[in-house]
Write an enzyme that holds these catalytic residues in place. Structure first.
Site, PDB file in Angstrom:
ATOM      1  N   THR A  12       0.835  -1.209   0.000  1.00 21.30           N
ATOM      2  CA  THR A  12       0.000   0.000   0.000  1.00 21.30           C
ATOM      3  C   THR A  12       0.867   1.256   0.000  1.00 21.30           C
ATOM      4  OG1 THR A  12      -1.622  -1.227   1.295  1.00 21.30           O
ATOM      5  CG2 THR A  12      -1.870   1.157   1.256  1.00 21.30           C
ATOM      6  N   VAL A  13       1.824   1.327   0.888  1.00 19.16           N
ATOM      7  CA  VAL A  13       2.663   2.531   1.001  1.00 19.16           C
ATOM      8  C   VAL A  13       3.792   2.488  -0.033  1.00 19.16           C
ATOM      9  CG1 VAL A  13       4.098   3.934   2.543  1.00 19.16           C
ATOM     10  CG2 VAL A  13       2.121   2.705   3.473  1.00 19.16           C
ATOM     11  N   GLU A 128       9.267   9.822   9.995  1.00 13.18           N
ATOM     12  CA  GLU A 128       8.091  10.700  10.082  1.00 13.18           C
ATOM     13  C   GLU A 128       6.796   9.932   9.830  1.00 13.18           C
ATOM     14  OE1 GLU A 128       7.961  14.400  10.710  1.00 13.18           O
ATOM     15  OE2 GLU A 128       6.130  13.321  11.232  1.00 13.18           O
ATOM     16  N   GLY A 133       0.947   9.286   9.922  1.00 16.92           N
ATOM     17  CA  GLY A 133       0.908   9.342   8.448  1.00 16.92           C
ATOM     18  C   GLY A 133       1.534  10.626   7.940  1.00 16.92           C
ATOM     19  N   GLU A 188      -3.503  -2.114   9.529  1.00 21.43           N
ATOM     20  CA  GLU A 188      -2.275  -2.907   9.524  1.00 21.43           C
ATOM     21  C   GLU A 188      -2.571  -4.271   8.889  1.00 21.43           C
ATOM     22  OE1 GLU A 188       0.830  -1.679  10.633  1.00 21.43           O
ATOM     23  OE2 GLU A 188      -0.481   0.032  10.436  1.00 21.43           O
ATOM     24  N   ASP A 199      -1.352  -0.419  17.926  1.00 22.98           N
ATOM     25  CA  ASP A 199      -0.692   0.495  16.970  1.00 22.98           C
ATOM     26  C   ASP A 199      -0.589   1.896  17.587  1.00 22.98           C
ATOM     27  OD1 ASP A 199       0.013   1.168  13.960  1.00 22.98           O
ATOM     28  OD2 ASP A 199      -1.506   2.631  14.548  1.00 22.98           O
ATOM     29  N   LYS A 203       2.841   4.019  18.632  1.00 25.42           N
ATOM     30  CA  LYS A 203       3.113   5.401  18.195  1.00 25.42           C
ATOM     31  C   LYS A 203       3.270   6.313  19.409  1.00 25.42           C
ATOM     32  CE  LYS A 203       0.523   4.825  13.906  1.00 25.42           C
ATOM     33  NZ  LYS A 203      -0.829   4.868  13.341  1.00 25.42           N
ATOM     34  N   GLY A 302      -3.292   5.576   4.990  1.00 28.67           N
ATOM     35  CA  GLY A 302      -3.549   5.500   3.550  1.00 28.67           C
ATOM     36  C   GLY A 302      -2.241   5.594   2.791  1.00 28.67           C
TER      37      GLY A 302
HETATM   38  P1  NAP Z   1       1.523  -3.911   2.947  1.00 26.99           P
HETATM   39  O1  NAP Z   1       0.541  -3.336   1.985  1.00 26.99           O
HETATM   40  O2  NAP Z   1       1.183  -5.174   3.638  1.00 26.99           O
HETATM   41  O3  NAP Z   1       2.916  -4.060   2.172  1.00 26.99           O
HETATM   42  C1  NAP Z   1       3.990  -4.773   2.700  1.00 26.99           C
HETATM   43  C2  NAP Z   1       5.007  -4.987   1.587  1.00 26.99           C
HETATM   44  O4  NAP Z   1       6.152  -5.626   2.138  1.00 26.99           O
HETATM   45  C3  NAP Z   1       4.495  -5.887   0.460  1.00 26.99           C
HETATM   46  O5  NAP Z   1       4.913  -5.392  -0.773  1.00 26.99           O
HETATM   47  C4  NAP Z   1       5.161  -7.228   0.760  1.00 26.99           C
HETATM   48  O6  NAP Z   1       5.439  -7.990  -0.398  1.00 26.99           O
HETATM   49  C5  NAP Z   1       6.474  -6.774   1.359  1.00 26.99           C
HETATM   50  N1  NAP Z   1       7.028  -7.785   2.245  1.00 26.99           N
HETATM   51  C6  NAP Z   1       6.501  -8.260   3.391  1.00 26.99           C
HETATM   52  N2  NAP Z   1       7.318  -9.192   3.929  1.00 26.99           N
HETATM   53  C7  NAP Z   1       8.383  -9.292   3.097  1.00 26.99           C
HETATM   54  C8  NAP Z   1       9.546 -10.078   3.080  1.00 26.99           C
HETATM   55  N3  NAP Z   1       9.786 -10.976   4.044  1.00 26.99           N
HETATM   56  N4  NAP Z   1      10.421  -9.919   2.074  1.00 26.99           N
HETATM   57  C9  NAP Z   1      10.185  -9.027   1.101  1.00 26.99           C
HETATM   58  N5  NAP Z   1       9.079  -8.245   1.038  1.00 26.99           N
HETATM   59  C10 NAP Z   1       8.195  -8.385   2.029  1.00 26.99           C
HETATM   60  O7  NAP Z   1       1.839  -2.844   4.105  1.00 26.99           O
HETATM   61  P2  NAP Z   1       1.684  -1.267   4.072  1.00 26.99           P
HETATM   62  O8  NAP Z   1       0.286  -0.896   4.445  1.00 26.99           O
HETATM   63  O9  NAP Z   1       2.266  -0.722   2.819  1.00 26.99           O
HETATM   64  O10 NAP Z   1       2.571  -0.856   5.335  1.00 26.99           O
HETATM   65  C11 NAP Z   1       3.970  -0.857   5.255  1.00 26.99           C
HETATM   66  C12 NAP Z   1       4.531  -0.198   6.529  1.00 26.99           C
HETATM   67  O11 NAP Z   1       4.037   1.132   6.621  1.00 26.99           O
HETATM   68  C13 NAP Z   1       4.105  -0.886   7.833  1.00 26.99           C
HETATM   69  O12 NAP Z   1       5.150  -0.780   8.756  1.00 26.99           O
HETATM   70  C14 NAP Z   1       2.912  -0.036   8.296  1.00 26.99           C
HETATM   71  O13 NAP Z   1       2.739  -0.086   9.699  1.00 26.99           O
HETATM   72  C15 NAP Z   1       3.390   1.324   7.877  1.00 26.99           C
HETATM   73  N6  NAP Z   1       2.337   2.306   7.668  1.00 26.99           N
HETATM   74  C16 NAP Z   1       1.261   2.008   6.911  1.00 26.99           C
HETATM   75  C17 NAP Z   1       0.290   2.975   6.709  1.00 26.99           C
HETATM   76  C18 NAP Z   1      -0.936   2.710   5.900  1.00 26.99           C
HETATM   77  O14 NAP Z   1      -1.842   3.562   5.896  1.00 26.99           O
HETATM   78  N7  NAP Z   1      -1.035   1.582   5.197  1.00 26.99           N
HETATM   79  C19 NAP Z   1       0.436   4.245   7.285  1.00 26.99           C
HETATM   80  C20 NAP Z   1       1.576   4.510   8.066  1.00 26.99           C
HETATM   81  C21 NAP Z   1       2.514   3.542   8.240  1.00 26.99           C
HETATM   82  P3  NAP Z   1       4.255  -8.577  -1.354  1.00 26.99           P
HETATM   83  O15 NAP Z   1       3.604  -7.361  -1.924  1.00 26.99           O
HETATM   84  O16 NAP Z   1       4.936  -9.387  -2.327  1.00 26.99           O
HETATM   85  O17 NAP Z   1       3.357  -9.319  -0.413  1.00 26.99           O
HETATM   86  N1  HSE Z   2      -2.907   1.223  10.581  1.00 23.79           N
HETATM   87  C1  HSE Z   2      -2.443   2.535  10.843  1.00 23.79           C
HETATM   88  C2  HSE Z   2      -3.605   3.423  11.180  1.00 23.79           C
HETATM   89  C3  HSE Z   2      -1.737   3.070   9.647  1.00 23.79           C
HETATM   90  O1  HSE Z   2      -4.744   3.027  10.944  1.00 23.79           O
HETATM   91  O2  HSE Z   2      -3.389   4.522  11.681  1.00 23.79           O
HETATM   92  C4  HSE Z   2      -1.082   4.397   9.884  1.00 23.79           C
HETATM   93  O3  HSE Z   2      -0.019   4.272  10.772  1.00 23.79           O
END
Ligand code: NAP
Ligand code: HSE
Length: 429
Positions: A12-13, A128, A133, A188, A199, A203, A302
């Site tokens: 997603t990110v 950051e 976010g 998450e 979560d 934070k 997001g």
């Molecule tokens: P996500 O959509 O689940 O993406 C995770 C990515 O990591 C995927 O591309 C996955 O590969 C890859 N991955 C996982 N395990 C791996 C491994 N062992 N080796 C290589 N690649 C691996 O997660 P996300 O929502 O983008 O979140 C990523 C981070 O940002 C997390 O720490 C989350 O807490 C943080 N975050 C997210 C948001 C949000 O709104 N989503 C906001 C702030 C912070 P595949 O695609 O091949 O499965």
């Molecule tokens: N899962 C987290 C949230 C993503 O809903 O705030 C942003 O850190």
């Protein structure tokens, strides 16, 4: 100058980060006097269809191979979770490759060792996006308030629960609201981290390190999630001109040298600023000695919003790579541990929902038990009529939490009380 970016994760990110770097290439070069170029990417499943198109030649089989790639100058960790993220980040820092991450779980669990490693190797982790976010709270605490003393921090720092509570208040069921938050990319990978409050606790632990200079493991934060709330709690709150928000709080208790810390759902007055923070937005209210009150509000979750914060960190770190300057530590934990205030000794107003059988004398017994424990009632309504259970909804005057807790333990034992009472603190405006 070209700065080689190694990306770990393209979900997603990560996909939005890749897109922003590609689409903003010229603009970033102008601002940076260097080019950011993604040179290697690790994913778990190379065959997965993604929101961005990445040349196959950039894909690497493991995070380790990205970190070790000699063309990688800066590592961007967006896999989430502890392992293999911890190992990859550690290797990067040992190799004096700075890291940008959005991974609060990793930093809240292993921040101390990773920040110490940064200081030893004179490199850095920028994070950051790990808190709030796109809301620039890390930068604000680290830089803008560096000369100030924060007295109070009250925040909505989980977008998923804010979205879910808002949707439930509009009539959607909890499972529907959570599924939608997941579809929109807010939650998450394991959404229990969101709804159980972990979560937000992770934070908050990071914010406490920055705002109060106090080292803290996130699991020490008293945390209550939103799973026990019913749609009725949200409608009762609305009838009482409040809404329900999952808040993360850290407040100095003057004279005690202690910090009152907690994460949990609260009633928030409808006219207040926090009540207006809707959807997956986040907000942080700060009260600091010199600057006084300040507020940061914005998109808290997001892909795109978070990616904007990640890319901003990449540009910031890249500036120091261009300048040849070392890390900018020391990071957190500038002072010593700050003891916690006993939450049982806090004095606050509370919302109570007690589900009872509609029988003569029940209300009398409830109010007597509250009175015997020095809990004074500000208002009381009964919702429902003769069809069990009925909800007795009360607001209290300020009372000691220990007294309230003991009163509710006694109330829960009454034969007419059908489930454990629900109580929520009321945030004073
Ligand atoms: P996500 O959509 O689940 O993406 C995770 C990515 O990591 C995927 O591309 C996955 O590969 C890859 N991955 C996982 N395990 C791996 C491994 N062992 N080796 C290589 N690649 C691996 O997660 P996300 O929502 O983008 O979140 C990523 C981070 O940002 C997390 O720490 C989350 O807490 C943080 N975050 C997210 C948001 C949000 O709104 N989503 C906001 C702030 C912070 P595949 O695609 O091949 O499965
Ligand atoms: N899962 C987290 C949230 C993503 O809903 O705030 C942003 O850190």
């Amino acid at each position: 100058m070209r700065i080689g970016i190694g990306m770990l994760g393209l979900g997603t990110v990560g996909s939005e980060v890749y897109r922003l770097v590609q689409e903003g290439r010229d603009e970033i070069s102008r601002r940076l006097d260097a080019t950011l170029e993604v040179v290697a990417v690790a994913v778990r499943d190379p065959s997965r269809v993604r929101a961005c198109s990445v040349p196959e030649s950039l894909l690497r089989p493991t995070p380790e191979s990205v970190v070790r790639d000699p063309d990688v100058d800066l590592v961007v960790e967006l896999m989430g979770g502890i392992e293999p993220a911890r190992e990859a980040v550690t290797h990067a820092l040992r190799a004096r490759k700075p890291v940008v991450t959005a991974n609060k779980a990793l930093l809240a669990e292993h921040g101390t060792e990773l920040f110490e490693l940064c200081d030893r190797r004179r490199t850095e982790i920028a994070f950051e996006a790990a808190v709030g976010g796109a809301v620039p709270i890390v930068r604000t605490l680290r830089l803008s308030l560096a000369a100030d003393r924060v007295e109070r921090l009250v925040a909505i720092i989980n977008g998923t629960t804010n979205y879910v509570l808002g949707s439930m208040a509009e009539g959607r069921s909890y499972p529907e609201a959570l599924a939608e938050a997941q579809r929109l990319g807010y939650a998450e990978a394991d959404p229990r981290l969101d709804v159980e409050g972990h979560d937000a606790a992770q934070k908050l632990a990071l914010l406490i390190g920055l705002a109060f200079g106090a080292p803290l493991h996130w699991s020490a934060v008293p945390t209550i999630g939103i799973g026990h709330l019913t749609p009725a709690d949200l409608s009762h709150a609305a009838e009482l001109s409040h809404c329900v928000k999952l808040l993360a709080r850290a407040e100095r208790r003057t004279g005690q040298g202690r910090l009152a810390v907690r994460v949990g759902p609260h009633l928030v007055p409808r006219g207040s600023l926090l009540a207006s923070v809707s959807g997956a937005n986040n907000a942080v209210l700060l009260d600091s000695r010199a600057a006084g009150p300040s507020v940061l509000v914005g998109r808290g979750a997001g892909g795109l919003a978070t990616a904007a914060a990640v890319v901003a960190d990449m540009i910031d770190v890249a500036r120091r790579i261009v300048a040849g300057s070392a890390g900018i530590g020391p990071y957190l934990w500038a002072s010593g541990p700050l003891p916690f205030a006993d939450l049982d000794e806090e004095v606050e107003r509370a919302y109570l929902r007690i589900s009872v059988q509609d029988r003569p004398g029940v209300l009398g017994r409830l109010t007597t038990l509250l009175g015997e424990h020095r809990v004074s009632i500000a208002s009381l309504v009964q919702r429902g009529h003769q069809v069990d259970p009925v909800d007795v909804v009360l607001l209290t005057h300020p009372c000691r939490v220990r007294d309230l807790r003991l009163a509710l333990e006694a109330i829960a034992k009454d034969e007419c009380v059908l489930e454990p009472p629900c109580w929520l603190p009321i945030l004073e405006a």
